[in-house]
Each structure stands twice: as C-alpha cells, then as structure tokens.
Design a protein around this motif. Structure first.
Motif, PDB file in Angstrom:
ATOM      1  N   SER A 189      66.468  76.752 -36.875  1.00 24.50           N
ATOM      2  CA  SER A 189      66.260  76.292 -35.480  1.00 24.50           C
ATOM      3  C   SER A 189      64.730  76.720 -35.068  1.00 24.50           C
ATOM      4  O   SER A 189      64.470  77.823 -35.461  1.00 24.50           O
ATOM      5  CB  SER A 189      67.344  76.705 -34.646  1.00 24.50           C
ATOM      6  OG  SER A 189      67.376  77.770 -34.200  1.00 24.50           O
ATOM      7  N   LYS A 190      64.365  76.188 -33.793  1.00 27.33           N
ATOM      8  CA  LYS A 190      63.262  76.730 -33.166  1.00 27.33           C
ATOM      9  C   LYS A 190      63.638  77.614 -32.082  1.00 27.33           C
ATOM     10  O   LYS A 190      64.652  77.500 -31.510  1.00 27.33           O
ATOM     11  CB  LYS A 190      62.626  75.495 -32.427  1.00 27.33           C
ATOM     12  CG  LYS A 190      62.102  74.365 -33.342  1.00 27.33           C
ATOM     13  CD  LYS A 190      61.803  73.177 -32.412  1.00 27.33           C
ATOM     14  CE  LYS A 190      62.064  71.909 -33.242  1.00 27.33           C
ATOM     15  NZ  LYS A 190      62.322  70.800 -32.282  1.00 27.33           N
ATOM     16  N   THR A 191      63.126  78.891 -32.036  1.00 26.50           N
ATOM     17  CA  THR A 191      63.253  79.801 -31.143  1.00 26.50           C
ATOM     18  C   THR A 191      62.137  80.185 -30.431  1.00 26.50           C
ATOM     19  O   THR A 191      60.875  79.729 -30.881  1.00 26.50           O
ATOM     20  CB  THR A 191      64.083  81.036 -31.692  1.00 26.50           C
ATOM     21  OG1 THR A 191      63.294  81.633 -32.371  1.00 26.50           O
ATOM     22  CG2 THR A 191      65.313  80.569 -32.311  1.00 26.50           C
ATOM     23  N   LYS A 192      62.176  81.106 -29.458  1.00 25.85           N
ATOM     24  CA  LYS A 192      60.903  81.791 -28.688  1.00 25.85           C
ATOM     25  C   LYS A 192      60.045  82.372 -29.820  1.00 25.85           C
ATOM     26  O   LYS A 192      58.827  82.527 -29.394  1.00 25.85           O
ATOM     27  CB  LYS A 192      61.359  82.703 -27.725  1.00 25.85           C
ATOM     28  CG  LYS A 192      62.092  81.730 -26.432  1.00 25.85           C
ATOM     29  CD  LYS A 192      62.554  82.958 -25.503  1.00 25.85           C
ATOM     30  CE  LYS A 192      63.414  82.101 -24.431  1.00 25.85           C
ATOM     31  NZ  LYS A 192      64.123  83.120 -23.725  1.00 25.85           N
ATOM     32  N   GLU A 193      60.519  82.816 -30.745  1.00 23.47           N
ATOM     33  CA  GLU A 193      59.883  83.746 -31.876  1.00 23.47           C
ATOM     34  C   GLU A 193      59.383  82.924 -33.151  1.00 23.47           C
ATOM     35  O   GLU A 193      58.766  83.315 -33.888  1.00 23.47           O
ATOM     36  CB  GLU A 193      60.769  84.802 -32.239  1.00 23.47           C
ATOM     37  CG  GLU A 193      61.122  85.950 -31.421  1.00 23.47           C
ATOM     38  CD  GLU A 193      62.312  85.456 -30.633  1.00 23.47           C
ATOM     39  OE1 GLU A 193      63.248  84.673 -30.897  1.00 23.47           O
ATOM     40  OE2 GLU A 193      62.307  85.927 -29.446  1.00 23.47           O
ATOM     41  N   GLY A 194      59.637  81.769 -33.020  1.00 24.95           N
ATOM     42  CA  GLY A 194      59.069  80.600 -33.858  1.00 24.95           C
ATOM     43  C   GLY A 194      60.550  80.177 -34.679  1.00 24.95           C
ATOM     44  O   GLY A 194      61.716  80.067 -34.231  1.00 24.95           O
ATOM     45  N   GLU A 195      60.409  79.736 -35.855  1.00 25.57           N
ATOM     46  CA  GLU A 195      61.491  79.036 -36.523  1.00 25.57           C
ATOM     47  C   GLU A 195      62.311  80.251 -37.167  1.00 25.57           C
ATOM     48  O   GLU A 195      61.893  81.282 -37.870  1.00 25.57           O
ATOM     49  CB  GLU A 195      60.693  78.205 -37.715  1.00 25.57           C
ATOM     50  CG  GLU A 195      62.066  77.417 -38.434  1.00 25.57           C
ATOM     51  CD  GLU A 195      61.308  76.549 -39.334  1.00 25.57           C
ATOM     52  OE1 GLU A 195      61.308  75.292 -38.834  1.00 25.57           O
ATOM     53  OE2 GLU A 195      61.085  76.877 -40.412  1.00 25.57           O
ATOM     54  N   GLN A 196      63.570  80.101 -37.108  1.00 18.89           N
ATOM     55  CA  GLN A 196      64.548  80.959 -37.374  1.00 18.89           C
ATOM     56  C   GLN A 196      65.613  80.603 -37.970  1.00 18.89           C
ATOM     57  O   GLN A 196      66.193  79.205 -38.152  1.00 18.89           O
ATOM     58  CB  GLN A 196      65.218  81.801 -36.184  1.00 18.89           C
ATOM     59  CG  GLN A 196      66.003  82.979 -36.351  1.00 18.89           C
ATOM     60  CD  GLN A 196      65.205  84.176 -36.496  1.00 18.89           C
ATOM     61  OE1 GLN A 196      63.836  84.114 -36.682  1.00 18.89           O
ATOM     62  NE2 GLN A 196      65.712  85.245 -36.586  1.00 18.89           N
ATOM     63  N   THR A 197      66.010  81.204 -39.394  1.00 14.99           N
ATOM     64  CA  THR A 197      67.128  80.684 -40.251  1.00 14.99           C
ATOM     65  C   THR A 197      68.274  81.630 -39.858  1.00 14.99           C
ATOM     66  O   THR A 197      68.322  82.962 -40.108  1.00 14.99           O
ATOM     67  CB  THR A 197      66.825  80.630 -41.634  1.00 14.99           C
ATOM     68  OG1 THR A 197      65.563  79.901 -41.591  1.00 14.99           O
ATOM     69  CG2 THR A 197      67.914  80.235 -42.524  1.00 14.99           C
ATOM     70  N   TYR A 198      69.595  80.963 -40.059  1.00 17.35           N
ATOM     71  CA  TYR A 198      70.929  81.991 -39.702  1.00 17.35           C
ATOM     72  C   TYR A 198      71.686  81.401 -40.947  1.00 17.35           C
ATOM     73  O   TYR A 198      71.866  80.114 -41.246  1.00 17.35           O
ATOM     74  CB  TYR A 198      71.258  81.548 -38.377  1.00 17.35           C
ATOM     75  CG  TYR A 198      70.631  81.967 -37.199  1.00 17.35           C
ATOM     76  CD1 TYR A 198      70.641  83.330 -36.815  1.00 17.35           C
ATOM     77  CD2 TYR A 198      69.794  81.039 -36.470  1.00 17.35           C
ATOM     78  CE1 TYR A 198      69.973  83.566 -35.734  1.00 17.35           C
ATOM     79  CE2 TYR A 198      68.897  81.329 -35.336  1.00 17.35           C
ATOM     80  CZ  TYR A 198      69.117  82.558 -34.903  1.00 17.35           C
ATOM     81  OH  TYR A 198      68.499  82.957 -34.075  1.00 17.35           O
ATOM     82  N   LYS A 199      72.464  82.405 -41.417  1.00 18.50           N
ATOM     83  CA  LYS A 199      73.412  81.972 -42.657  1.00 18.50           C
ATOM     84  C   LYS A 199      74.591  82.770 -42.281  1.00 18.50           C
ATOM     85  O   LYS A 199      74.829  84.093 -42.336  1.00 18.50           O
ATOM     86  CB  LYS A 199      72.904  82.685 -43.759  1.00 18.50           C
ATOM     87  CG  LYS A 199      71.618  81.981 -44.230  1.00 18.50           C
ATOM     88  CD  LYS A 199      71.050  82.341 -45.434  1.00 18.50           C
ATOM     89  CE  LYS A 199      69.851  81.975 -46.021  1.00 18.50           C
ATOM     90  NZ  LYS A 199      69.429  82.013 -47.372  1.00 18.50           N
ATOM     91  N   PHE A 200      75.631  81.921 -42.034  1.00 18.56           N
ATOM     92  CA  PHE A 200      77.071  82.617 -41.429  1.00 18.56           C
ATOM     93  C   PHE A 200      78.144  82.479 -42.662  1.00 18.56           C
ATOM     94  O   PHE A 200      78.181  81.201 -43.253  1.00 18.56           O
ATOM     95  CB  PHE A 200      77.479  81.685 -40.433  1.00 18.56           C
ATOM     96  CG  PHE A 200      76.831  81.869 -38.959  1.00 18.56           C
ATOM     97  CD1 PHE A 200      77.081  82.912 -38.360  1.00 18.56           C
ATOM     98  CD2 PHE A 200      75.793  81.256 -38.854  1.00 18.56           C
ATOM     99  CE1 PHE A 200      76.273  83.188 -37.190  1.00 18.56           C
ATOM    100  CE2 PHE A 200      74.944  81.370 -37.751  1.00 18.56           C
ATOM    101  CZ  PHE A 200      75.107  82.561 -37.093  1.00 18.56           C
TER     102      PHE A 200
END
Length: 108
Positions: free
Chosen positions: A75-86
């Motif tokens: 996703s796009k966040t304030k810090e740039g593109e971020q990847t999450y793995k759940f």
C-alpha cells in the motif's frame, strides 16, 4: 468506525514486522491493532492501532508460503510504499475478501 463502515472480517494474527495483534477488514479500510495479553488470567486487550489503510491505497494483494502461509498486501503510506505480511488462519478466504472489498469500494 466511521458512519457507513461495516466490519467484514477480523482475526487475531501476527504480522512480520508489527508483531501480534488483530487484523480488521471493513468495507473502507484495513486496520491492525496491537494486543496486550496476560498469561496469569488469559486476558487479551486491544492496544494501539498501528496500521490504518484505506482500501483506495492498497496496490496489490497476494498470498505466499507453503508451510507458514501469509496474506500480503502493498500500500501507499506517508513513508512511501509499504508491504505487510499477515499470518492468518485461512489465507485464501482473506485474499478473496480483501479483493472483493477493494472492488466494491472502488465502485461506490
């Protein structure tokens, strides 16, 4: 939750970088709340919301893993593109629910 927001799915899980918590999918966003638990009385309490992402900001959703399966998204966040793995119980169902929620959110 906001007006018109409905919880679609929620699960106690673990994220690779954020740790243990509760992942929540609504018709508008994905959120992850840290949890605090105590072994003495087996209680679990919600902590801070450490991830709150609008479905509009989710770029890509996939699942990965053979033994330890995870549902992942970028996703796009304030810090740039971020990847999450759940690490969730049923990755196939989570993947389908997230994809459907994104489609319905964009059609509104």
């Amino acid at each position: 939750m906001e007006d018109g927001e409905k919880r679609l799915k929620q699960e106690d899980c673990n994220e690779d970088k954020l740790g243990a918590g509760i992942l929540t999918l609504t018709n508008k966003r994905l959120a992850f709340d840290k949890t605090k638990s105590r072994m003495m009385d087996f209680s679990k309490r919600f902590g801070d919301t450490v991830m709150d992402i609008s479905l509009n900001d989710v770029d890509k959703v996939w699942k990965e893993g053979r033994l330890i399966k995870k549902v992942c998204f970028t996703s796009k966040t304030k810090e740039g593109e971020q990847t999450y793995k759940f690490g969730v119980f049923n990755t196939k169902d989570w993947l389908k629910n997230i994809e459907n929620a994104i489609k319905e959110h964009k059609n509104q």
